[in-house]
Design a protein around this motif. Structure first.
Motif, mmCIF file in Angstrom:
data_model
loop_
_atom_site.group_PDB
_atom_site.id
_atom_site.type_symbol
_atom_site.label_atom_id
_atom_site.label_comp_id
_atom_site.label_asym_id
_atom_site.label_seq_id
_atom_site.Cartn_x
_atom_site.Cartn_y
_atom_site.Cartn_z
ATOM 1 N N LEU A 88 10.070 2.391 -8.790
ATOM 2 C CA LEU A 88 10.445 2.788 -7.379
ATOM 3 C C LEU A 88 9.425 2.523 -6.681
ATOM 4 O O LEU A 88 8.123 2.731 -6.648
ATOM 5 N N LEU A 89 9.865 1.711 -5.522
ATOM 6 C CA LEU A 89 8.845 1.037 -4.649
ATOM 7 C C LEU A 89 9.174 1.875 -3.373
ATOM 8 O O LEU A 89 10.358 1.997 -2.795
ATOM 9 N N ARG A 90 8.244 2.102 -2.507
ATOM 10 C CA ARG A 90 8.198 2.937 -1.272
ATOM 11 C C ARG A 90 7.010 2.272 -0.330
ATOM 12 O O ARG A 90 6.035 2.056 -0.759
ATOM 13 N N SER A 91 7.506 2.089 1.048
ATOM 14 C CA SER A 91 6.608 1.560 1.943
ATOM 15 C C SER A 91 5.643 2.832 2.084
ATOM 16 O O SER A 91 5.952 4.057 1.986
ATOM 17 N N LYS A 92 4.381 2.739 3.135
ATOM 18 C CA LYS A 92 3.499 3.575 3.198
ATOM 19 C C LYS A 92 4.197 4.774 4.172
ATOM 20 O O LYS A 92 3.772 5.934 3.915
ATOM 21 N N ASP A 93 5.152 4.570 5.062
ATOM 22 C CA ASP A 93 5.819 5.222 5.820
ATOM 23 C C ASP A 93 7.244 5.757 5.298
ATOM 24 O O ASP A 93 7.941 6.409 6.023
ATOM 25 N N ASN A 94 7.333 5.414 4.088
ATOM 26 C CA ASN A 94 8.833 5.715 3.482
ATOM 27 C C ASN A 94 10.079 5.250 4.225
ATOM 28 O O ASN A 94 11.243 5.823 3.938
ATOM 29 N N SER A 95 9.724 4.314 5.289
ATOM 30 C CA SER A 95 10.948 3.607 5.974
ATOM 31 C C SER A 95 11.758 2.938 5.144
ATOM 32 O O SER A 95 12.674 2.230 5.495
ATOM 33 N N VAL A 96 11.016 2.073 4.145
ATOM 34 C CA VAL A 96 11.578 1.003 3.122
ATOM 35 C C VAL A 96 11.402 1.709 1.815
ATOM 36 O O VAL A 96 10.394 1.935 1.431
ATOM 37 N N ALA A 97 12.692 1.497 1.025
ATOM 38 C CA ALA A 97 12.507 1.940 -0.409
ATOM 39 C C ALA A 97 13.243 0.954 -1.227
ATOM 40 O O ALA A 97 14.275 0.396 -0.607
ATOM 41 N N CYS A 98 12.818 0.862 -2.547
ATOM 42 C CA CYS A 98 13.391 -0.048 -3.366
ATOM 43 C C CYS A 98 13.407 0.467 -4.591
ATOM 44 O O CYS A 98 12.554 1.011 -5.185
ATOM 45 N N ASP A 127 0.922 -1.141 0.004
ATOM 46 C CA ASP A 127 0.129 -0.099 -0.175
ATOM 47 C C ASP A 127 0.795 1.334 -0.104
ATOM 48 O O ASP A 127 0.352 2.114 0.463
ATOM 49 N N GLY A 128 2.155 1.098 -0.486
ATOM 50 C CA GLY A 128 2.981 2.292 -0.503
ATOM 51 C C GLY A 128 2.786 3.105 -1.769
ATOM 52 O O GLY A 128 2.145 2.826 -2.923
ATOM 53 N N ASN A 129 3.570 4.125 -1.829
ATOM 54 C CA ASN A 129 3.659 5.021 -3.044
ATOM 55 C C ASN A 129 4.645 4.478 -4.211
ATOM 56 O O ASN A 129 5.845 4.484 -4.291
ATOM 57 N N ASN A 130 4.130 3.381 -4.854
ATOM 58 C CA ASN A 130 5.063 2.949 -5.995
ATOM 59 C C ASN A 130 4.763 3.552 -7.190
ATOM 60 O O ASN A 130 3.626 3.787 -7.616
ATOM 61 N N ILE A 131 5.986 3.502 -7.953
ATOM 62 C CA ILE A 131 5.776 4.630 -9.392
ATOM 63 C C ILE A 131 6.682 3.720 -10.335
ATOM 64 O O ILE A 131 7.769 3.203 -10.252
ATOM 65 N N ILE A 132 5.892 3.638 -11.346
ATOM 66 C CA ILE A 132 6.586 2.973 -12.721
ATOM 67 C C ILE A 132 7.007 4.053 -13.556
ATOM 68 O O ILE A 132 6.236 4.989 -13.875
ATOM 69 N N LEU A 133 8.288 4.286 -13.659
ATOM 70 C CA LEU A 133 8.881 5.611 -14.280
ATOM 71 C C LEU A 133 8.522 5.108 -15.946
ATOM 72 O O LEU A 133 8.872 4.207 -16.600
ATOM 73 N N PRO A 134 8.515 6.459 -16.590
ATOM 74 C CA PRO A 134 8.201 6.292 -18.112
ATOM 75 C C PRO A 134 9.258 6.312 -19.021
ATOM 76 O O PRO A 134 9.894 7.151 -19.456
#
Length: 233
Positions: free
Chosen positions: A61-71, A41-48
């Motif tokens: 770009l994958l981010r957890s809901k609280d932005n404490s985990v990033a990928c 349920d994080g802020n995940n983005i597919i880059l164009p």
């Protein structure tokens, strides 16, 4: 140097998959959301990014809901970070939590690789910091000769050493730099990062279990007090 309050700033795992590719990133993102809870349920983005762009450019770009985990995920490299957002000194992560996420994500990536269950390189990184009233003075007293730092105002050093970890030839990259702490009791800090990674000229062909074992063995070498004393004592 006086006793320091050592704070873990981040943990990081770098994965280098073998022959990984997927044309529809929406499918990959849905698989990750379904299989890796922290990104569900994080802020995940597919880059164009055009399909002809170099493989090493991040696509997802994958981010957890609280932005404490990033990928950040490209076809050649996957970087996962667990970040100490509050910068409290007690910040720590259970190793099995890191291994679990890495294992689940690796298995999803393997599904889209003709060389299934294979990771050609792996790196495990830990970064710590401590407050320092005079970073240049601190490193001139312990790490580098004073004549090299006499007129030094700011610094970032990269040192690479050979390391054998359970009969595996590795690199140990040590990064030392100064900076400013942006939250809490703001002040000057020295950042110290150690990166243990399998060598680029070795094709490890590791499955998820071997990756988890490597992370365990590398973590044993990266106790924050040992990291500090190996450089500054």
């Amino acid at each position: 140097m006086a006793e320091r309050n050592l704070v873990i700033n981040k943990y990081e795992v770098a994965l280098f998959p073998k022959d990984f590719y997927i044309s529809d990133l929406n499918i990959l993102l849905e698989e990750i959301r379904d299989g890796v809870d922290v990104f569900s349920d994080g802020n995940n983005i597919i880059l164009p990014i055009p399909s002809t762009a170099p493989r090493e450019i991040p696509r997802l770009l994958l981010r957890s809901k609280d932005n404490s985990v990033a990928c950040n995920l490209s076809f050649d490299k996957i970087n996962i970070q667990w970040i100490n957002q509050t910068e409290i000194s007690s910040f720590s992560l259970p190793l099995d939590k890191i291994q679990d996420l890495v294992g689940k994500l690796s298995d999803i990536i393997f599904h889209h690789s003709p060389s299934q269950n294979k990771m050609k390189r792996v790196g495990y990184i830990k970064e710590i910091f401590f407050l320092s009233q005079n970073p240049t003075k601190d490193i001139s007293e312990t790490v580098f000769k004073e004549r090299l730092t006499e007129n030094l105002r700011t610094f970032l050093f990269n040192l690479t050493f050979n390391l054998t970890l359970n009969n595996i030839d590795c690199n140990q990259v040590v990064t030392i730099g100064d900076g400013i702490k942006n939250v809490g009791n703001k002040g000057k800090v020295i950042m110290l990062m150690k990166d243990i990674n399998t060598r680029q000229d070795k094709d490890m062909n590791w499955d998820s279990e071997k990756i988890k074992t490597f992370i365990q063995e590398a973590d044993n070498k990266l106790d924050k007090k040992d990291m500090y004393s190996s450089i500054f004592d």
